[in-house]
Design a protein around this motif. Structure first.
Motif, mmCIF file in Angstrom:
data_model
loop_
_atom_site.group_PDB
_atom_site.id
_atom_site.type_symbol
_atom_site.label_atom_id
_atom_site.label_comp_id
_atom_site.label_asym_id
_atom_site.label_seq_id
_atom_site.Cartn_x
_atom_site.Cartn_y
_atom_site.Cartn_z
ATOM 1 N N LEU A 41 0.800 -1.171 0.011
ATOM 2 C CA LEU A 41 -0.130 0.005 0.116
ATOM 3 C C LEU A 41 0.682 1.055 -0.111
ATOM 4 C CD1 LEU A 41 -2.824 -0.847 2.617
ATOM 5 C CD2 LEU A 41 -3.181 -0.432 0.025
ATOM 6 N N LYS A 42 1.962 1.426 0.700
ATOM 7 C CA LYS A 42 2.808 2.484 0.791
ATOM 8 C C LYS A 42 3.470 2.660 -0.605
ATOM 9 C CE LYS A 42 4.104 1.574 5.774
ATOM 10 N NZ LYS A 42 5.284 1.168 6.466
ATOM 11 N N ASP A 43 3.765 1.601 -1.418
ATOM 12 C CA ASP A 43 4.483 1.592 -2.369
ATOM 13 C C ASP A 43 3.519 2.122 -3.747
ATOM 14 O OD1 ASP A 43 6.857 0.318 -3.869
ATOM 15 O OD2 ASP A 43 5.547 -0.573 -5.370
ATOM 16 N N ILE A 44 2.111 1.759 -3.756
ATOM 17 C CA ILE A 44 1.237 2.275 -4.526
ATOM 18 C C ILE A 44 0.743 3.651 -4.192
ATOM 19 C CG2 ILE A 44 -0.841 1.245 -3.630
ATOM 20 C CD1 ILE A 44 0.069 1.613 -7.390
ATOM 21 N N TYR A 45 0.778 3.946 -2.738
ATOM 22 C CA TYR A 45 0.569 5.276 -2.654
ATOM 23 C C TYR A 45 1.418 6.364 -3.211
ATOM 24 C CZ TYR A 45 -0.733 8.871 0.756
ATOM 25 O OH TYR A 45 -1.102 10.257 1.508
ATOM 26 N N GLN A 78 -6.147 11.440 -8.302
ATOM 27 C CA GLN A 78 -6.392 12.160 -6.982
ATOM 28 C C GLN A 78 -7.391 11.580 -5.888
ATOM 29 O OE1 GLN A 78 -7.356 16.001 -9.013
ATOM 30 N NE2 GLN A 78 -5.313 16.641 -8.951
ATOM 31 N N ILE A 79 -8.237 10.822 -6.846
ATOM 32 C CA ILE A 79 -9.316 10.098 -5.868
ATOM 33 C C ILE A 79 -8.731 8.767 -5.409
ATOM 34 C CG2 ILE A 79 -11.577 8.720 -6.071
ATOM 35 C CD1 ILE A 79 -12.635 11.019 -7.975
ATOM 36 N N HIS A 80 -7.963 8.060 -6.193
ATOM 37 C CA HIS A 80 -7.165 6.966 -5.957
ATOM 38 C C HIS A 80 -6.237 7.153 -4.601
ATOM 39 C CE1 HIS A 80 -7.322 5.597 -10.460
ATOM 40 N NE2 HIS A 80 -8.520 5.706 -9.734
ATOM 41 N N VAL A 81 -5.507 8.512 -4.648
ATOM 42 C CA VAL A 81 -4.832 8.599 -3.586
ATOM 43 C C VAL A 81 -5.727 8.784 -2.384
ATOM 44 C CG1 VAL A 81 -3.425 10.783 -2.426
ATOM 45 C CG2 VAL A 81 -3.013 10.020 -4.614
ATOM 46 N N LYS A 82 -6.961 9.327 -2.315
ATOM 47 C CA LYS A 82 -7.764 9.594 -1.121
ATOM 48 C C LYS A 82 -8.444 8.282 -0.567
ATOM 49 C CE LYS A 82 -9.932 14.191 -2.001
ATOM 50 N NZ LYS A 82 -8.395 14.959 -2.021
ATOM 51 N N ARG A 83 -8.702 7.226 -1.738
ATOM 52 C CA ARG A 83 -9.115 5.842 -1.369
ATOM 53 C C ARG A 83 -7.932 5.323 -0.541
ATOM 54 N NH1 ARG A 83 -11.426 4.379 -7.026
ATOM 55 N NH2 ARG A 83 -13.405 5.481 -6.934
ATOM 56 N N LEU A 84 -6.743 5.341 -1.192
ATOM 57 C CA LEU A 84 -5.530 4.881 -0.413
ATOM 58 C C LEU A 84 -5.428 5.193 1.108
ATOM 59 C CD1 LEU A 84 -3.031 4.508 -3.250
ATOM 60 C CD2 LEU A 84 -3.962 2.293 -1.911
ATOM 61 N N GLU A 85 -5.731 6.575 1.253
ATOM 62 C CA GLU A 85 -5.714 7.128 2.682
ATOM 63 C C GLU A 85 -6.734 6.531 3.438
ATOM 64 O OE1 GLU A 85 -5.806 11.367 1.568
ATOM 65 O OE2 GLU A 85 -3.500 11.213 1.217
ATOM 66 N N ALA A 114 -6.278 4.478 6.864
ATOM 67 C CA ALA A 114 -7.177 4.818 8.047
ATOM 68 C C ALA A 114 -7.671 3.480 8.578
ATOM 69 C CB ALA A 114 -7.845 5.965 7.850
ATOM 70 N N SER A 115 -8.235 2.689 7.728
ATOM 71 C CA SER A 115 -9.172 1.477 8.315
ATOM 72 C C SER A 115 -8.144 0.537 8.852
ATOM 73 C CB SER A 115 -9.800 0.885 6.969
ATOM 74 O OG SER A 115 -9.026 0.340 6.231
ATOM 75 N N LEU A 116 -6.960 0.634 8.357
ATOM 76 C CA LEU A 116 -5.851 -0.412 9.340
ATOM 77 C C LEU A 116 -5.399 0.247 10.277
ATOM 78 C CD1 LEU A 116 -4.058 -1.292 6.053
ATOM 79 C CD2 LEU A 116 -5.561 -2.706 7.276
ATOM 80 N N GLY A 117 -5.672 1.458 10.952
ATOM 81 C CA GLY A 117 -5.303 2.016 11.965
ATOM 82 C C GLY A 117 -3.856 2.786 11.572
ATOM 83 N N LYS A 118 -3.565 2.908 10.358
ATOM 84 C CA LYS A 118 -2.129 3.387 10.028
ATOM 85 C C LYS A 118 -2.199 4.672 9.539
ATOM 86 C CE LYS A 118 -0.249 -0.577 11.032
ATOM 87 N NZ LYS A 118 0.810 -0.922 11.728
ATOM 88 N N LYS A 119 -1.268 5.491 9.906
ATOM 89 C CA LYS A 119 -0.949 6.882 8.950
ATOM 90 C C LYS A 119 -0.641 6.499 7.533
ATOM 91 C CE LYS A 119 1.527 11.055 9.020
ATOM 92 N NZ LYS A 119 2.855 11.697 9.321
ATOM 93 N N ALA A 120 -1.209 7.389 6.341
ATOM 94 C CA ALA A 120 -0.781 7.279 5.134
ATOM 95 C C ALA A 120 0.564 7.393 4.926
ATOM 96 C CB ALA A 120 -1.756 7.946 4.438
#
Length: 192
Positions: free
Chosen positions: A42-46, A80-87, A91-97
């Protein structure tokens, strides 16, 4: 009378993968579970999506075909929406983007820049931009498909929903680029 001679075949040397390659040692912070690999990916694709928000405007500026410019503009809005979805996934994982440099995407962006530098403005450059953009789309399709499979097995429902939505948009973008190339650009790029 013609004589046939049989060529002697060189003996085939049998090797196994273990003889020709060596194991790569894991880093100290290497993923130990699928969830770790999922979060790292997720960090990579973000990072990749954020990098695209900077690369797509350059492609737009260098494109000349209206349909191509429109497709790039549409994909920038989606990215830009993809970035928000990844964020939302983080959040759902309890992690900071958090972004981690994606070497694959950096290479694809660099290749796209190189294609633009090596082509004259007009139909040929436009065809090159489509080729570069589709390579990006195919990378994203592979990545989002894999991440969705991970999210499904990990029962990360919010992530799965977001990843599948993005995967669908990436596939649609790829189809649109193919349509633009097939119906307009590639035939214009032929020198007559």
């Amino acid at each position: 009378m013609e004589t046939k001679t049989k060529a002697k075949k060189a003996p085939v040397k049998k090797t196994t993968a273990s003889k020709t390659t060596s194991k790569i040692p894991a880093k100290k912070n290497a993923a130990k579970e699928l969830k770790d690999l999922f979060e790292d990916s997720l960090k990579d694709i973000y990072w990749a999506e954020k990098a695209l928000t900077k690369a797509l405007p350059k492609m737009y500026k260098n494109a000349t075909e209206k349909k191509l410019k429109s497709a790039i503009e549409q994909h920038l809005a989606e990215t830009q929406i993809h970035v928000k979805r990844l964020e939302e996934c983080f959040a759902s994982l309890g992690k900071k983007a958090q972004a981690k440099k994606c070497d694959a995407m950096q290479g694809l962006i660099d290749e796209g820049k190189s294609i633009m530098e090596e082509t004259e403005p007009g139909p040929v450059r436009d065809a090159g931009i489509i080729a570069a953009a589709q390579k990006v789309e195919h990378y994203e399709i592979a990545t989002y498909g894999t991440l969705a499979a991970y999210a499904k097995i990990l029962q990360e429902k919010t992530c799965l929903k977001n990843l599948l939505a993005t995967l669908n948009e990436e596939k649609q973008c790829d189809e649109l680029l193919t349509k633009v190339a097939d119906t307009t650009l590639n035939s214009k790029a032929i020198k007559k």
